[in-house]
Design a protein around this motif. Structure first.
Motif, PDB file in Angstrom:
ATOM      1  N   ARG A 152       1.422   6.944  10.807  1.00 12.28           N
ATOM      2  CA  ARG A 152      -0.193   6.884  10.343  1.00 12.28           C
ATOM      3  C   ARG A 152      -1.135   6.225  11.290  1.00 12.28           C
ATOM      4  O   ARG A 152      -2.077   6.261  11.771  1.00 12.28           O
ATOM      5  N   SER A 153      -0.637   4.733  11.438  1.00 13.51           N
ATOM      6  CA  SER A 153      -1.426   4.011  12.219  1.00 13.51           C
ATOM      7  C   SER A 153      -0.774   2.871  12.868  1.00 13.51           C
ATOM      8  O   SER A 153      -1.488   2.084  13.574  1.00 13.51           O
ATOM      9  N   ASN A 154       0.650   2.493  12.816  1.00 17.11           N
ATOM     10  CA  ASN A 154       1.385   1.380  13.091  1.00 17.11           C
ATOM     11  C   ASN A 154       1.746   1.835  14.643  1.00 17.11           C
ATOM     12  O   ASN A 154       2.808   2.057  14.711  1.00 17.11           O
ATOM     13  N   ALA A 213       8.813  12.910   7.276  1.00 17.66           N
ATOM     14  CA  ALA A 213       9.379  11.791   6.718  1.00 17.66           C
ATOM     15  C   ALA A 213       8.325  10.726   6.288  1.00 17.66           C
ATOM     16  O   ALA A 213       8.521   9.372   6.562  1.00 17.66           O
ATOM     17  N   VAL A 214       7.604  11.077   5.476  1.00 15.72           N
ATOM     18  CA  VAL A 214       6.564  10.063   4.888  1.00 15.72           C
ATOM     19  C   VAL A 214       7.041   9.608   3.361  1.00 15.72           C
ATOM     20  O   VAL A 214       7.790  10.446   2.803  1.00 15.72           O
ATOM     21  N   LYS A 215       6.341   8.730   2.748  1.00 18.67           N
ATOM     22  CA  LYS A 215       6.616   8.491   1.451  1.00 18.67           C
ATOM     23  C   LYS A 215       5.939   9.762   0.590  1.00 18.67           C
ATOM     24  O   LYS A 215       5.069  10.274   1.093  1.00 18.67           O
ATOM     25  N   GLY A 224       6.078  10.770  10.372  1.00 19.19           N
ATOM     26  CA  GLY A 224       6.602   9.262   9.704  1.00 19.19           C
ATOM     27  C   GLY A 224       7.683   8.710  10.588  1.00 19.19           C
ATOM     28  O   GLY A 224       8.390   9.408  11.215  1.00 19.19           O
ATOM     29  N   ALA A 225       7.434   7.332  10.539  1.00 22.43           N
ATOM     30  CA  ALA A 225       8.288   6.615  11.605  1.00 22.43           C
ATOM     31  C   ALA A 225       9.113   5.399  10.823  1.00 22.43           C
ATOM     32  O   ALA A 225       9.295   4.255  11.486  1.00 22.43           O
ATOM     33  N   GLY A 226       9.263   5.709   9.745  1.00 23.75           N
ATOM     34  CA  GLY A 226       9.802   4.522   8.774  1.00 23.75           C
ATOM     35  C   GLY A 226      11.328   4.670   9.024  1.00 23.75           C
ATOM     36  O   GLY A 226      12.060   5.002   9.912  1.00 23.75           O
ATOM     37  N   ASN A 227      11.900   4.127   7.941  1.00 20.23           N
ATOM     38  CA  ASN A 227      13.361   3.616   7.975  1.00 20.23           C
ATOM     39  C   ASN A 227      14.238   5.081   8.088  1.00 20.23           C
ATOM     40  O   ASN A 227      15.145   4.944   8.989  1.00 20.23           O
ATOM     41  N   MET A 228      13.796   6.014   7.116  1.00 14.61           N
ATOM     42  CA  MET A 228      14.670   7.328   7.315  1.00 14.61           C
ATOM     43  C   MET A 228      14.325   7.996   8.690  1.00 14.61           C
ATOM     44  O   MET A 228      15.373   8.314   9.231  1.00 14.61           O
ATOM     45  N   ALA A 229      13.220   8.042   9.458  1.00 12.60           N
ATOM     46  CA  ALA A 229      12.951   8.727  10.598  1.00 12.60           C
ATOM     47  C   ALA A 229      13.784   7.950  11.685  1.00 12.60           C
ATOM     48  O   ALA A 229      14.261   8.615  12.495  1.00 12.60           O
TER      49      ALA A 229
HETATM   50  N1  LIG Z   1      15.295   5.490   2.820  1.00 10.98           N
HETATM   51  C1  LIG Z   1      16.254   6.129   2.620  1.00 10.98           C
HETATM   52  O1  LIG Z   1      17.223   5.913   2.353  1.00 10.98           O
HETATM   53  C2  LIG Z   1      15.817   7.893   2.287  1.00 10.98           C
HETATM   54  C3  LIG Z   1      16.719   8.711   2.012  1.00 10.98           C
HETATM   55  C4  LIG Z   1      16.499  10.064   2.188  1.00 10.98           C
HETATM   56  C5  LIG Z   1      15.010  10.256   2.015  1.00 10.98           C
HETATM   57  N2  LIG Z   1      14.290   9.425   2.202  1.00 10.98           N
HETATM   58  C6  LIG Z   1      12.756   9.828   2.246  1.00 10.98           C
HETATM   59  O2  LIG Z   1      12.388   9.598   3.722  1.00 10.98           O
HETATM   60  C7  LIG Z   1      10.883   9.493   3.331  1.00 10.98           C
HETATM   61  C8  LIG Z   1      10.584   8.164   4.039  1.00 10.98           C
HETATM   62  O3  LIG Z   1      11.205   7.017   3.459  1.00 10.98           O
HETATM   63  P1  LIG Z   1      11.069   5.797   4.636  1.00 10.98           P
HETATM   64  O4  LIG Z   1      12.112   4.831   3.783  1.00 10.98           O
HETATM   65  O5  LIG Z   1      11.483   6.121   6.013  1.00 10.98           O
HETATM   66  O6  LIG Z   1       9.696   5.317   4.387  1.00 10.98           O
HETATM   67  P2  LIG Z   1       8.897   4.191   5.068  1.00 10.98           P
HETATM   68  O7  LIG Z   1       9.812   3.328   5.879  1.00 10.98           O
HETATM   69  O8  LIG Z   1       7.739   3.684   4.054  1.00 10.98           O
HETATM   70  O9  LIG Z   1       8.101   5.108   6.115  1.00 10.98           O
HETATM   71  C9  LIG Z   1       7.020   5.922   5.978  1.00 10.98           C
HETATM   72  C10 LIG Z   1       6.336   6.208   7.195  1.00 10.98           C
HETATM   73  O10 LIG Z   1       5.686   7.192   7.132  1.00 10.98           O
HETATM   74  C11 LIG Z   1       4.193   7.130   7.760  1.00 10.98           C
HETATM   75  N3  LIG Z   1       3.276   7.570   7.201  1.00 10.98           N
HETATM   76  C12 LIG Z   1       2.385   7.548   6.252  1.00 10.98           C
HETATM   77  N4  LIG Z   1       1.215   8.408   6.063  1.00 10.98           N
HETATM   78  C13 LIG Z   1       1.248   9.316   7.110  1.00 10.98           C
HETATM   79  C14 LIG Z   1       0.543  10.179   7.709  1.00 10.98           C
HETATM   80  N5  LIG Z   1      -0.436  10.460   7.236  1.00 10.98           N
HETATM   81  N6  LIG Z   1       0.685  10.641   8.691  1.00 10.98           N
HETATM   82  C15 LIG Z   1       1.939  10.128   9.651  1.00 10.98           C
HETATM   83  N7  LIG Z   1       2.655   9.418   9.095  1.00 10.98           N
HETATM   84  C16 LIG Z   1       2.548   8.785   7.928  1.00 10.98           C
HETATM   85  C17 LIG Z   1       4.090   5.571   7.948  1.00 10.98           C
HETATM   86  O11 LIG Z   1       3.146   5.241   9.043  1.00 10.98           O
HETATM   87  P3  LIG Z   1       2.445   3.840   8.977  1.00 10.98           P
HETATM   88  O12 LIG Z   1       3.850   2.690   9.043  1.00 10.98           O
HETATM   89  O13 LIG Z   1       1.741   3.880  10.148  1.00 10.98           O
HETATM   90  O14 LIG Z   1       1.848   3.504   7.821  1.00 10.98           O
HETATM   91  C18 LIG Z   1       5.534   5.017   7.931  1.00 10.98           C
HETATM   92  O15 LIG Z   1       6.044   5.383   9.414  1.00 10.98           O
HETATM   93  C19 LIG Z   1      10.597   9.256   1.881  1.00 10.98           C
HETATM   94  O16 LIG Z   1       9.857  10.369   1.411  1.00 10.98           O
HETATM   95  C20 LIG Z   1      11.902   8.946   1.137  1.00 10.98           C
HETATM   96  O17 LIG Z   1      11.980   9.817  -0.013  1.00 10.98           O
HETATM   97  C21 LIG Z   1      14.388   8.148   2.482  1.00 10.98           C
END
Ligand SMILES: NC(=O)c1ccc[n+]([C@@H]2O[C@H](COP(=O)([O-])OP(=O)(O)OC[C@H]3O[C@@H](n4cnc5c(N)ncnc54)[C@H](OP(=O)(O)O)[C@@H]3O)[C@@H](O)[C@H]2O)c1
Length: 293
Positions: free
Chosen positions: A62-64, A96-98, A35-40
């Motif tokens: 996943r794909s980005n 760190a995926v959804k 997972g490479a989103g906001n939290m990562a």
């Molecule tokens: N944001 C916060 O403040 C916070 C705080 C604590 C915990 N969290 C937890 O952190 C997690 C991620 O949140 P976020 O805000 O960072 O989400 P996000 O920005 O939507 O990022 C999700 C990431 O997961 C990747 N992903 C999805 N399916 C995948 C797979 N099969 N294999 C590998 N990577 C995959 C996505 O890749 P693609 O873009 O390529 O689809 C994307 O990079 C959540 O579970 C959340 O509960 C978040």
């Protein structure tokens, strides 16, 4: 609670591990982000700022592809679109995926997971029992960091799975301690932590937005209102941390009877702001429990 400025407490076992890692010529384990989103990114950014070596941080999504390239350019970390490569390179897999993407991600990882891997999850609502079902016999850690980790002012609560040892507790403290404060809690408290400090930065941003809006409505220029509010929040937070005083006591000290602050706080009480915060935390915690099921 371990303040960021203090080193993490080293229990006897953990101290031995650090010595072993240093004897291996390697102080940092390699962490592979799934997972490479906001939290990562918040964690990667904070870890890199704390001196975590770029070659000890791997990221996949996943794909980005563009997102991975951007993370590599910005933080110097290693990126890959292949889960086998990520697993091969990493000692720690950081999920760190959804929540909805967990089944797919764990299924893709499973063929490449080996004994010796540890799994750390920051996924809201994902229980230790589910993690242990997905990764049988591996030590797992369930953690709830927050996004100020990006500026090394985060706070993370974690709970250990049944195969986790002191070494895993040390790892959690090393990893999350590099980006803020760390506290171990029983797992049944993690949903509450999610609603409080996981979502907490958003509540503070909401508060800041509201105060800026109030300043602008009263006639201040937006940038002036922003500067005043941001510094006020920052200064109040520092006072809380540095004096260690109760917030009610600090509030009492700036509230003279019949004065301006008393008038302002009275308006907050009349509008039920305290109750609104209680409800916000409860509702967010409930949502974390729903996500778990
Ligand atoms: N944001 C916060 O403040 C916070 C705080 C604590 C915990 N969290 C937890 O952190 C997690 C991620 O949140 P976020 O805000 O960072 O989400 P996000 O920005 O939507 O990022 C999700 C990431 O997961 C990747 N992903 C999805 N399916 C995948 C797979 N099969 N294999 C590998 N990577 C995959 C996505 O890749 P693609 O873009 O390529 O689809 C994307 O990079 C959540 O579970 C959340 O509960 C978040």
């Amino acid at each position: 609670m371990v303040p960021r400025s203090a080193p993490p407490p080293l229990r006897a076992e953990a101290r031995r591990i650090e010595v072993k890692l240093m004897m291996d010529g390697k102080t940092y384990p390699t962490v592979g982000f799934v997972g490479a989103g906001n939290m990562a990114e918040a964690l990667v950014s904070g870890m890199r700022a704390a001196g975590w070596p770029a070659e000890c941080v791997w990221v996949t999504n996943r794909s980005n592809r563009a997102r991975l390239d951007w993370l590599r350019a910005r933080y110097g970390v290693c990126v890959t679109q292949r889960k086998d490569e990520l697993c091969e390179a990493s000692q720690v897999l950081l999920l760190a995926v959804k929540p909805k993407d967990v089944p797919e991600a764990t299924q893709q990882l499973r063929p490449f997971v080996r004994p010796g891997h540890r799994v750390v999850s920051v996924v809201a609502g994902l229980t230790l029992a589910s993690l242990e079902r997905a990764f049988p016999n591996l030590p797992v850690v369930r953690a709830m960091p927050n996004t100020p980790s990006a500026v090394r002012e985060g706070v993370t609560a974690y709970a250990l799975g049944r195969w986790a040892t002191e070494e895993d507790a040390y790892l959690a403290r090393q990893l999350f301690g590099s980006v803020g404060a760390v506290v171990e809690v029983p797992e049944e408290r993690i949903d509450l932590v999610t609603g409080l400090s996981g979502s907490g930065p958003a509540y503070v941003f909401f508060l800041v937005e509201s105060l800026i809006e109030a300043g602008v409505r009263a006639g201040l220029a937006p940038e002036v209102a922003r500067d005043l509010v941001v510094q006020t929040v920052f200064g109040a937070a520092r006072m809380l941390r540095e004096t260690g005083l109760d917030p009610a006591e600090l509030r009492r000290r700036v509230t003279s009877p019949g004065g301006t602050t008393m008038a302002g706080v009275g308006a907050l009480e009349e509008h039920g702001v305290r109750g609104a915060f209680v409800e916000a935390v409860e509702r967010a915690a409930r949502r974390a429990r729903e996500l778990a099921s």
